[in-house]
Write an enzyme that holds these catalytic residues in place. Structure first.
Site, PDB file in Angstrom:
ATOM      1  N   ASP A   1       0.859  -1.187   0.000  1.00 14.86           N
ATOM      2  CA  ASP A   1       0.000   0.000   0.000  1.00 14.86           C
ATOM      3  C   ASP A   1       0.891   1.231   0.000  1.00 14.86           C
ATOM      4  OD1 ASP A   1      -2.250   1.867   0.543  1.00 14.86           O
ATOM      5  OD2 ASP A   1      -3.357   0.046   0.993  1.00 14.86           O
TER       6      ASP A   1
ATOM      7  N   HIS B   1       1.988   1.456  -3.209  1.00 21.13           N
ATOM      8  CA  HIS B   1       1.191   2.413  -3.987  1.00 21.13           C
ATOM      9  C   HIS B   1       1.861   3.772  -4.124  1.00 21.13           C
ATOM     10  CE1 HIS B   1      -2.764   0.047  -2.966  1.00 21.13           C
ATOM     11  NE2 HIS B   1      -1.903  -0.650  -3.686  1.00 21.13           N
TER      12      HIS B   1
END
EC number: 3.2.1.15
Length: 368
Positions: A207, A229
């Site tokens: 993430d 991410h």
């Protein structure tokens, strides 16, 4: 006889004056106390009596927090050996820190191991097992966390709500989650903070490497991010505090990640993002978008229809270089009407991928 009495009283007075007061003796003892704990419960209950704390091979029981939120001002906390946690489905956190002028560090070769694979199910915080947050650095002031080696957190690693906090040379390695169902394993989540300075971080996860949800005067420099991410501001909106101001993200690399740099605001919410700099960021192996700034964010998928309730202004994007995958998009900008302004855009050189035809309401000087 009377003269002898006077002499005795004078001598007694001088002795009393020379002796330190009980409170001063007590203060001196407390300031100099050093404690080594091998038991989590004892550490949590007795840490406030120590000025220097060593946590050696602590095994935190299931469903319990290693609570270091009541330590004295100026305390130094050192993790030694391996710190582990029992398994239970609960919200956590597994570790809680708070205080003023606190220093948290780690001995050579030590590790804090969340053994996150016991919780990983590919759903993160969106369902499945209830997974504990890892470390709360909340209500810290004028403090430093340095040299921590963190491995396999169940979900988000370090949650920051602090003033003047330095986080230096921290490793967060959730790379096992790539093949074992790790999800929502953010490196640093920052909110409601003033003065957070992260340098030399090494984050491998699934993430955001860093996610700034609110706060001001936040810096991230010299970091390495992989597997997640990217370097994110947001998502902004829907919280008690929805203002981000004064962010500098510089001199870092993002590899093998969905995105490189990202600002995302939630559709139809209110707030503001201002005075943001992304500078000298090198990207490689980016799967989706190299640079993405979108005002249509919604958990579960963007709407494609940006709103303008959270203006993004005074943004500098300078020296973003590298490459994206062949099916990725180098730059994607989706702004609401009039809500993105006063941007400086220069030295953006990203190769590979396909240009987007869906960019909207770009500020002057910005191109997709």
């Amino acid at each position: 006889m009377h003269s002898f009495q006077l002499l005795g009283l004078a001598a007694l007075g001088s002795l009393v004056a020379a002796a330190p007061s009980p409170s001063r003796v007590s203060d001196l003892t407390e300031r100099s106390s050093s404690c080594t704990f091998t038991d989590a419960a004892k550490a949590s209950s007795s840490a406030s009596s120590c000025s220097s704390i060593v946590l050696k091979d602590i095994a935190v029981p299931a469903g319990k927090t290693l609570d270091l939120s009541h330590v004295k001002d100026g305390t130094t906390i050192t993790f030694e050996g391996t710190t582990t946690f029992g398994y239970k489905e609960w919200k956590g956190p597994l570790i809680r820190l708070a205080g003023k002028d606190i220093t948290v560090t780690m001995a050579k070769g030590a590790v804090i191991d969340g053994e996150g694979s016991r919780w990983w199910d590919g759903k993160g915080t969106n369902g499945g097992k209830t997974k504990p947050k890892f470390l709360y650095a909340h209500k810290l002031e004028d403090s430093t966390i340095k040299g921590l080696n963190i491995k396999n957190t169940p979900v988000q690693a370090i949650s920051v709500q602090a003033n003047n906090l330095h986080l230096t040379d921290i490793t967060i390695d959730n790379s096992d989650g790539d093949s074992k169902g790790g999800h929502n394993t953010d490196g640093f989540d920052i909110s409601e903070s003033n003065g957070v300075y992260i340098s030399g971080a090494n984050v491998k996860n699934q993430d955001d490497c860093i996610a700034i949800n609110s706060g001001k005067n936040i810096e991230f420099t010299g970091g390495t991010c992989s597997g997640g991410h990217g370097l994110s501001i947001g998502s902004i909106g829907g919280r008690d505090d929805n203002t981000v101001q004064g962010v500098k993200i510089t001199d870092s690399t993002v590899t093998n990640s969905d995105n490189g740099i990202r600002i995302k605001t939630i559709v139809d919410e209110t707030g503001s993002v201002s005075d943001v700099t992304y500078s000298n960021i090198k990207l490689s192996g980016i799967h989706k978008k190299g640079i993405v700034i979108q005002q249509d964010y919604k958990n579960g998928g963007p709407t494609g229809k940006p709103s303008n309730g959270i203006p993004i202004k005074d943004v500098t994007v300078d020296g973003i270089t590298g490459s994206v995958d062949s099916k990725a998009t180098p730059v994607y900008i989706l702004c609401g009407s009039g809500s993105c302004s006063d941007w400086t855009w220069k030295n953006v050189k990203l190769s590979g991928g396909k240009s987007s035809s869906e960019c909207k309401n770009l500020p002057s000087g910005v191109s997709c």
